[in-house]
Design a protein around this motif. Structure first.
Motif, short mmCIF file in Angstrom:
data_model
loop_
_atom_site.label_atom_id
_atom_site.label_comp_id
_atom_site.label_asym_id
_atom_site.label_seq_id
_atom_site.Cartn_x
_atom_site.Cartn_y
_atom_site.Cartn_z
N SER A 1 39.15 10.92 -11.67
CA SER A 1 38.81 12.08 -10.86
C SER A 1 37.36 12.53 -10.97
CB SER A 1 39.72 13.26 -11.22
OG SER A 1 41.03 13.03 -10.75
N ALA A 2 36.64 12.08 -11.99
CA ALA A 2 35.25 12.54 -12.12
C ALA A 2 34.52 11.75 -13.20
CB ALA A 2 35.19 14.03 -12.44
N VAL A 3 33.22 11.76 -13.10
CA VAL A 3 32.33 11.30 -14.16
C VAL A 3 31.28 12.38 -14.35
CG1 VAL A 3 30.65 9.57 -14.90
CG2 VAL A 3 32.69 8.86 -13.62
N SER A 4 31.11 12.85 -15.57
CA SER A 4 30.17 13.93 -15.87
C SER A 4 30.64 15.23 -15.23
CB SER A 4 28.75 13.55 -15.43
OG SER A 4 27.81 14.44 -15.96
N THR A 5 29.76 16.22 -15.14
CA THR A 5 30.14 17.56 -14.71
C THR A 5 29.19 18.08 -13.64
OG1 THR A 5 31.00 18.02 -16.92
CG2 THR A 5 30.59 19.92 -15.49
N LEU A 6 29.78 18.64 -12.59
CA LEU A 6 29.01 19.26 -11.52
C LEU A 6 29.02 20.77 -11.68
CD1 LEU A 6 30.41 17.16 -8.56
CD2 LEU A 6 28.02 17.25 -9.17
N SER A 7 27.85 21.38 -11.69
CA SER A 7 27.64 22.81 -11.60
C SER A 7 26.13 22.98 -11.53
CB SER A 7 28.22 23.57 -12.81
OG SER A 7 27.40 23.40 -13.94
N VAL A 8 25.66 24.16 -11.22
CA VAL A 8 24.22 24.37 -11.14
C VAL A 8 23.57 24.05 -12.49
CG1 VAL A 8 22.39 26.07 -10.81
CG2 VAL A 8 24.37 26.06 -9.29
N PHE A 9 24.12 24.60 -13.56
CA PHE A 9 23.57 24.38 -14.90
C PHE A 9 23.66 22.91 -15.29
CE2 PHE A 9 24.33 23.97 -19.48
CZ PHE A 9 23.16 24.52 -19.98
N ASP A 10 24.86 22.32 -15.09
CA ASP A 10 25.06 20.94 -15.52
C ASP A 10 24.27 19.95 -14.67
OD1 ASP A 10 27.15 20.93 -17.74
OD2 ASP A 10 28.08 22.22 -16.25
N ALA A 11 24.03 20.29 -13.39
CA ALA A 11 23.23 19.42 -12.55
C ALA A 11 21.80 19.30 -13.08
CB ALA A 11 23.21 19.94 -11.11
#
Length: 291
Positions: free
Chosen positions: A241-251
């Motif tokens: 379902s995902a690799v790594s993390t999406l968010s403003v901070f994490d981007a």
């Protein structure tokens, strides 16, 4: 991508697209990935769930944007003691949804953007019916040129295509369970692990369940539909379902390479570092935290 000049691939899409893009890169070890991919998010409805709230959230979770969201609820597990009441009320609510164009007043369901999607939804319905499921709502599966009206399917079993596939469209599979380990086992065996919606009120049951679910998915929604955002929340998932993390901070962190200057703690080095901080001869030392 074939030039090898791409350092980071950020994609919200399907794993097949992500793999195809990665395969073009000549130096895969240098390609960092931030991927939000497909999911089969379940809703787990406990015996003591508030059905008014649960049905409202399940309508939103399964059918907003016609269910064409990775964050949509794509399977509902309902305890056997309340499944009949839930099905009756939920199917009535589904059939009350208005179909039309997005700008028309009161419209909730809209035409599908993919020409082949209505036929695909019909195939899922036919397969489920052939293997023992029924379409519970009267309008379920009614077909037009660019839409297949939402079908609530019950009882769904592991032999059916809709059990395994991310339908990404207006069809709602419902399964009943007797023991809570049944839906948990399904989630553990699944290739996906993005989110779950948990409906109930007894904290003695909810507390231990949250502990288990937190190791199967990356977001547990309590008495709420699965969803994306706000952007300050991390958006990620387990398994496919995902690799790594999406968010403003994490981007910002994902698109950066962490680098630091280190020195042994002694008077000689401390004098040099203090001088660098004071003189600003190095932008890097001046702008980073000094540990």
């Amino acid at each position: 991508m074939q030039t090898g000049k791409i350092d980071v691939l950020a994609l919200i899409g399907h794993s097949s697209s992500a793999v195809a893009l990665q395969d073009l890169h000549p130096n895969k070890n240098r390609l960092r990935l931030v991927l939000g991919l497909e999911a089969k998010n379940p809703g787990i409805i406990l015996p003591d769930a508030d059905l008014d709230l649960t049905i409202k959230e399940c309508i939103s979770g399964t059918l907003s944007y016609n269910g064409q969201r990775c964050t949509a609820l794509k399977m509902l597990f309902v305890h056997e003691s309340i499944v009949d009441e839930f099905n009756a009320r939920f199917t009535k609510a589904v059939d009350a949804l208005k179909f039309g164009l997005p700008w028309e007043e009161g419209v909730f369901l809209t035409p599908l953007p993919e020409p082949s999607k209505p036929a695909y939804i019909q195939d899922l319905i036919k397969d489920a019916k052939a293997k023992g499921a029924k379409v519970l709502n009267k309008k379920g599966g009614q077909l037009s040129h660019n839409y297949s009206y939402p079908a609530v399917l019950y009882p769904v079993t592991s032999e059916m295509d809709v059990y395994h596939e991310e339908q990404f469209g207006p069809v709602v599979p419902v399964m009943s369970y007797k023991d809570i380990n049944e839906p948990l086992d399904v989630m553990a065996a699944s290739d996906y692990g993005q989110q779950v919606s948990l409906f109930g009120r007894d904290i003695r049951k909810i507390g231990p369940l949250v502990d288990v679910l937190a190791n199967l998915v990356c977001r547990v929604n309590l008495n709420s539909a699965c969803q994306r955002g706000p952007d300050v929340y991390p958006f990620t998932g387990r398994k496919n379902s995902a690799v790594s993390t999406l968010s403003v901070f994490d981007a910002l962190r994902s698109f950066s390479i962490r680098t630091f200057v280190a020195a042994k703690d002694n008077s000689y080095n401390n004098e040099i570092l203090d001088a660098l901080m004071d003189t600003k001869d190095s932008n890097f030392v001046n702008t980073e935290y000094l540990l």
